[in-house]
Design an enzyme around this catalytic site. Structure first.
Site, PDB file in Angstrom:
ATOM      1  N   HIS A 303      19.003-120.051  -2.316  1.00 23.23           N
ATOM      2  CA  HIS A 303      19.660-121.114  -3.068  1.00 23.23           C
ATOM      3  C   HIS A 303      20.565-120.502  -4.118  1.00 23.23           C
ATOM      4  CE1 HIS A 303      20.215-124.778  -5.421  1.00 23.23           C
ATOM      5  NE2 HIS A 303      19.857-125.411  -4.319  1.00 23.23           N
ATOM      6  N   ASP A 360      15.099-127.781   2.171  1.00 15.39           N
ATOM      7  CA  ASP A 360      15.322-128.066   3.590  1.00 15.39           C
ATOM      8  C   ASP A 360      14.317-127.385   4.510  1.00 15.39           C
ATOM      9  OD1 ASP A 360      17.626-129.670   3.221  1.00 15.39           O
ATOM     10  OD2 ASP A 360      18.771-127.869   2.775  1.00 15.39           O
TER      11      ASP A 360
END
Ligand code: CMC
Length: 426
Positions: A303, A360
């Site tokens: 991320h 996700d």
């Protein structure tokens, strides 16, 4: 407080602004005027493009707050509609405010009947995100009475319409792809229950909502509701900065979200886990992810902001076990995911680069257990994120400092040169 910036031996003072929490920012708006230099920050790794009071992330600590409330508490104790109210209005609603908001959202769940015809223009095998981009963009053609961005009342109505209609629009995209009739909303149901019924129900029989599924999906919606100035939110703000109407701005956000580096990663993550298939094959995929010459990445990992465990992934990892257990589903993909997480988190490559599971990684396992095809995953993300997008858009519209967004560039093309007629070119 100020920061001194030295350019060509000349120093200039620039204001430093402190937020309520998080890093301070150096206000370089006058830098170009003073020095004739731009800053260069492709990917915006060091650039704050706006002031916001909505969401705070501490990526090193793995903290996510909406209006100050930790995401873990909201996911456990709140509902999606309550979080939507919080994002839009700044505080949790009291009972009367909650009831009124629920009533307003519920009264906007239907879409213009002509929209059903619009769907039929798409191929049956169209990706739901392609349909969502088109249909949401088209809303401005159906709801002229909420496109005047200078009218605060119209802005509020547009917010309510978007939050209320997204489940209907996403469910219709699904129904169209499977060749089943569209179902009208049933406003006696919860926001999430209504979406489940419009997606999986059929007119021929009553649809019974499983409360465990309803609760899990509502949690997923909460966890996807907003995430500060990510790519799609920044897209919505940039589109809105030109004065575009909110439906067009949200369509732009949906288009950006679709990419596999962003919202499209939930679809890609489950595809990847299914392709890995069994824990024995994990080392092969981890080796590929580490190989610079192979474009493969572990989807659902890494991320831009989190250099620690994404708090949303923690909640979803636990929820995945609960949902699969309750539904009596034994999906080997969950074992593969857990083992992949274990292997990656003990591998030097992932440790050094601080790559952890993101939102996700586990969401697709739950969505798949509920019965959604992978192609719907990003559409569900868009449904939930619409709340954050529209809250951020509203905040921007109310910000007196707001100007059209217009980044500059480092030009590395040709200098000026003269046009050469075609018959004289070598
Ligand atoms: N697998 C393998 N290596 C990775 C991964 C990954 N998933 N993510 C980053 N890296 C490596 C990357 O190769 C780079 O290595 P090096 O420094 O040697 O060149 C380093 O880590 C930094 O990566 P980056 O691409 O410069 O980082 P970024 O902040 O630009 O990208 C990201 C962040 C999320 C796009 C990226 O981690 C990624 O592609 N992850 C997979 C896709 C994904 O799961 N996306 C969902 C993000 S969360 C939800 C959302 O935003 O919608």
């Amino acid at each position: 407080m100020t920061a001194t910036i030295n350019v060509d031996g000349k120093s200039g003072e620039y204001p430093v602004h402190a937020g309520s929490i998080g890093p301070e920012v150096i206000d370089i708006r006058k830098l170009y005027g003073n020095t004739g230099r731009f800053t260069y920050d492709p990917g915006f790794t060091s650039t704050a493009a706006c002031e916001s009071k909505i969401t705070y992330i501490d990526g090193d600590q793995g903290v996510l707050l909406h209006r100050g409330y930790p995401i873990e508490q909201l996911a456990e104790k709140s509902s999606f509609l309550e979080v939507a109210y919080l994002l839009l209005n700044g505080d949790l609603p009291n009972q009367a405010e909650h009831d009124e908001f629920k009533y307003l959202i519920t009264r906007h769940t239907m879409v213009h009947e002509q929209l059903a015809t619009f769907y039929r223009g798409f191929r049956r095998d169209a990706h739901p995100m392609a349909i969502m981009c088109g249909v949401v963009g088209a809303l401005s053609a159906f709801y002229h009475d909420s496109t005047d961005i200078h009218d605060p009342k119209q802005r509020v109505i547009a917010c309510h319409r978007l939050i209320a209609k997204m489940p209907t629009i996403a469910a219709m995209a699904y129904k169209y792809s499977v060749g089943q009739p569209f179902l009208y909303p049933d406003n006696s149901l919860s926001y999430t229950g209504n979406f489940l019924r419009m997606t999986f129900g059929v007119p021929a029989e009553p649809y019974v909502i499983n409360p465990v599924v309803e609760d899990a999906l509502d949690k997923i919606f909460i966890l996807h509701a907003d995430h500060e100035q990510n790519a799609s939110t920044s897209t919505v703000r940039l589109a809105g900065s030109s004065g575009a109407n909110p439906f067009a701005c949200i369509a732009a956000g949906i288009a950006c979200l679709w990419g596999p580096a962003h919202g499209g990663a939930n679809e890609a993550a489950l595809d990847m886990l299914r392709e890995i298939g069994r824990p024995e094959r994990i080392p092969e995929y981890v080796a590929r992810a580490k190989n610079k010459d192979d474009p493969f990445r572990l989807m659902g990992f890494g991320h831009r902001v989190y250099k620690n465990y994404d708090p949303r992934a923690k909640v979803l990892g636990a929820a995945a076990t609960k949902v699969l257990d309750t539904l009596g589903i034994s999906d080997p993909v969950l074992d593969t995911a857990r083992e992949l997480e274990r292997v990656a988190l003990s591998d030097d490559y992932f440790i050094e680069k601080k790559l952890y599971p993101n939102v996700d990684f586990y969401s697709g396992i739950i969505l798949s257990a509920i019965g959604f095809p992978t192609s719907m995953f990003t559409a569900l993300f868009a449904l939930a994120r619409t709340t954050g997008w529209i809250a951020q858009w509203t905040e921007m519209m109310e910000d007196n400092d707001q100007r059209i967004g217009r980044p500059r560039q480092l030009y590395t093309g040709h200098g000026p040169r003269d046009y050469v007629p075609l018959d004289q070119r070598g």
